[in-house]
Enzyme design. Structure first.
Site, PDB file in Angstrom:
ATOM      1  N   THR A   1     -30.336  -9.996  90.772  1.00 58.66           N
ATOM      2  CA  THR A   1     -31.020 -11.254  90.471  1.00 58.66           C
ATOM      3  C   THR A   1     -32.410 -11.155  91.068  1.00 58.66           C
ATOM      4  O   THR A   1     -32.573 -10.716  92.218  1.00 58.66           O
ATOM      5  CB  THR A   1     -30.228 -12.495  90.943  1.00 58.66           C
ATOM      6  N   GLU A   2     -33.428 -11.508  90.283  1.00 63.44           N
ATOM      7  CA  GLU A   2     -34.799 -11.145  90.670  1.00 63.44           C
ATOM      8  C   GLU A   2     -35.301 -11.903  91.887  1.00 63.44           C
ATOM      9  O   GLU A   2     -36.321 -11.546  92.455  1.00 63.44           O
ATOM     10  CB  GLU A   2     -35.760 -11.280  89.481  1.00 63.44           C
ATOM     11  N   ASN A   3     -34.587 -12.960  92.307  1.00 61.08           N
ATOM     12  CA  ASN A   3     -34.994 -13.634  93.528  1.00 61.08           C
ATOM     13  C   ASN A   3     -34.453 -12.935  94.779  1.00 61.08           C
ATOM     14  O   ASN A   3     -34.544 -13.492  95.870  1.00 61.08           O
ATOM     15  CB  ASN A   3     -34.580 -15.107  93.508  1.00 61.08           C
TER      16      ASN A   3
END
Lengths: 236, 214
Positions: free
Chosen positions: B48-50
């Protein structure tokens, strides 16, 4: 003796002037330094340019800072979300400027500023309207777009554990942009849930080394933006 | 006339094409459903890019951690072996070609693989790009999962996107409720029809020429 501790959030933000460029850590609600943002609302500086992935939620934290008329420009990747009302309204009324930056480019522009690299090339946005007017260059037969570093005067950051030297750890996905912003701002202000003596954080576990941090304020029971919104709160 | 696959079936069909051991990034919406249909004997690691690898399913309501969210800002869990990292590392994984598969939703896909999924370009629209432009340029395989047409029946598979592009020529495969469609040098190529769906049905709802299954 180096001691970056600051007595209160009000003291920590007291010298942020009108027109400052301020990075605010966090991705949505996670990692948002609510107490520092609310101190900045109390302080009252205006004409701010704020750099954050989003534009805040509900009527607390970053959304409250924007709603209080203190922000003239937002630099972000995703200015709307299901609970974002303040920014969209002001934007549609033409009362706030928006610079839209893809999330990875935003992160790398901030990192580049902290690393002393004035620009870099990325494939992101090539062939889209977000590359309009930007310098393109070929490397190994592929086209890349040049993006400049992104600096700030101040960064407002939430950490989990800090020591008086400014060494930091974060909590899970609350880390997000914060270590990068610590590097990129002239003055980095950190609120931490736990303040421990130097040496208590295992050097192997330090995420942000203290060299990137200027001020530490202990906020031992930080409120979470999600909790405030669920309770229907607004600030001030 | 069959309306083909449900959203869950589309997600399950997509999961069938993801190899064991893949690092996978799922977009918001129907793509998120793919995680529910990992084929038996395979393991995918979700990015997940966060800032996390090893993302797990949503927690029970009373086990939420407010600082453990995904890119859609929903509460998630961390599986054994998960890792947290900051945004520059996260997008190094994306831009640096380390993520194997990204499954995205879309507004339009063109026959040359152009993707438009971030803005209608309308005057009153607030542009919001997030990480989509980084993902489409950096991830090795870009799969799109989408209804074949809009709610009002307009084709989403088109000759040329009318909306602003997220990236040019980036999509390799499309999973719709009616068919699995590859983007080839010759244009759209149906590789599989949903049960009960005819090629004629697919062709009539596609806004570009499309080749029948071979």
């Amino acid at each position: 003796m180096i001691d970056k501790r600051c007595p209160s959030v009000a003291d920590a933000v007291a010298d942020i002037p009108d027109g400052a460029v301020v990075m605010v850590g966090g991705f949505g609600a996670s990692g948002s330094p609510i107490e520092l943002i609310h101190a900045l609302i109390d302080h009252g500086a205006t004409g701010l340019t704020v750099i954050n992935n989003n534009t805040g939620n509900g009527e607390v934290g970053l959304a409250a800072l924007i709603g209080n008329g203190q922000v003239s420009k937002m630099i972000c990747s995703f200015p709307r979300s299901s609970q974002s009302r303040v920014f969209p309204k002001l934007y549609r009324e033409g009362k706030i400027e928006l610079e839209i930056v893809p999330q990875g480019t935003l992160a790398e522009r901030i990192r580049a500023a902290g690393a002393g690299i004035p620009a870099f090339y990325t494939p992101t946005t090539v062939g889209t309207i977000l590359a309009d007017g930007k310098e393109l260059r070929q490397f190994d037969d592929r086209t890349y777009v040049m993006e400049p570093w992104l600096k700030a005067d101040f960064a407002l950051i939430k950490s989990e554990i800090a020591d008086p030297l400014g060494n930091l750890t974060f909590n899970k996905t609350a880390r997000n942009f914060s270590p990068l912003m610590c590097m990129a701002a002239t003055t980095t202000i950190v609120q931490t849930k736990q303040l421990v003596p130097a040496g208590d954080i295992d050097p192997e576990h330090v995420i942000t080394p203290g060299i990137f941090v200027d001020r530490i304020v202990e906020v031992s029971r930080p409120v979470h933006e999600d909790t405030l919104i669920a309770a229907g709160r607004s600030y001030p | 006339m069959s309306e083909g696959w449900t959203r869950e079936q589309m997600a399950a069909r997509t999961a069938q094409d993801i190899p064991d051991g893949s690092y996978v990034n799922l977009g918001i919406g129907i793509p998120e459903l793919v995680a529910k249909f990992v084929p038996q004997g395979r393991e995918f690691i979700y990015h997940t890019e966060n800032g996390m690898l090893g993302m797990g399913p949503p927690p029970a309501d009373d086990e939420r951690d407010l600082d453990l969210i995904n890119a859609g800002k929903k509460y998630v869990t961390a599986l054994p072996g998960a890792a947290y990292f900051h945004h520059a590392d996260s997008f190094s994984m994306i831009r640096g070609g380390h993520i194997d598969v990204c499954v995205l939703g879309t507004m339009q896909v063109a026959e040359n693989g152009d993707l438009a999924n971030w803005s209608t370009g309308a005057a009153d629209a607030i542009p919001a790009v997030g990480g989509a432009m980084d993902l489409v340029q950096g991830v090795k395989n870009i799969y799109v999962i989408t209804q074949h047409t809009t709610k009002t029946g307009e084709p989403k598979l088109v000759e040329k996107c009318s909306y602003p592009l997220t990236g040019p020529g980036v999509v390799s495969r499309i999973y719709t409720n009616l068919a699995v469609v590859d983007v080839t040098p010759a244009g759209f190529q149906v590789i599989e029809l949903a049960p009960g769906v005819t090629f004629e049905q697919v062709r009539s709802r596609t806004g570009a020429s499309i080749l029948p299954p071979q």
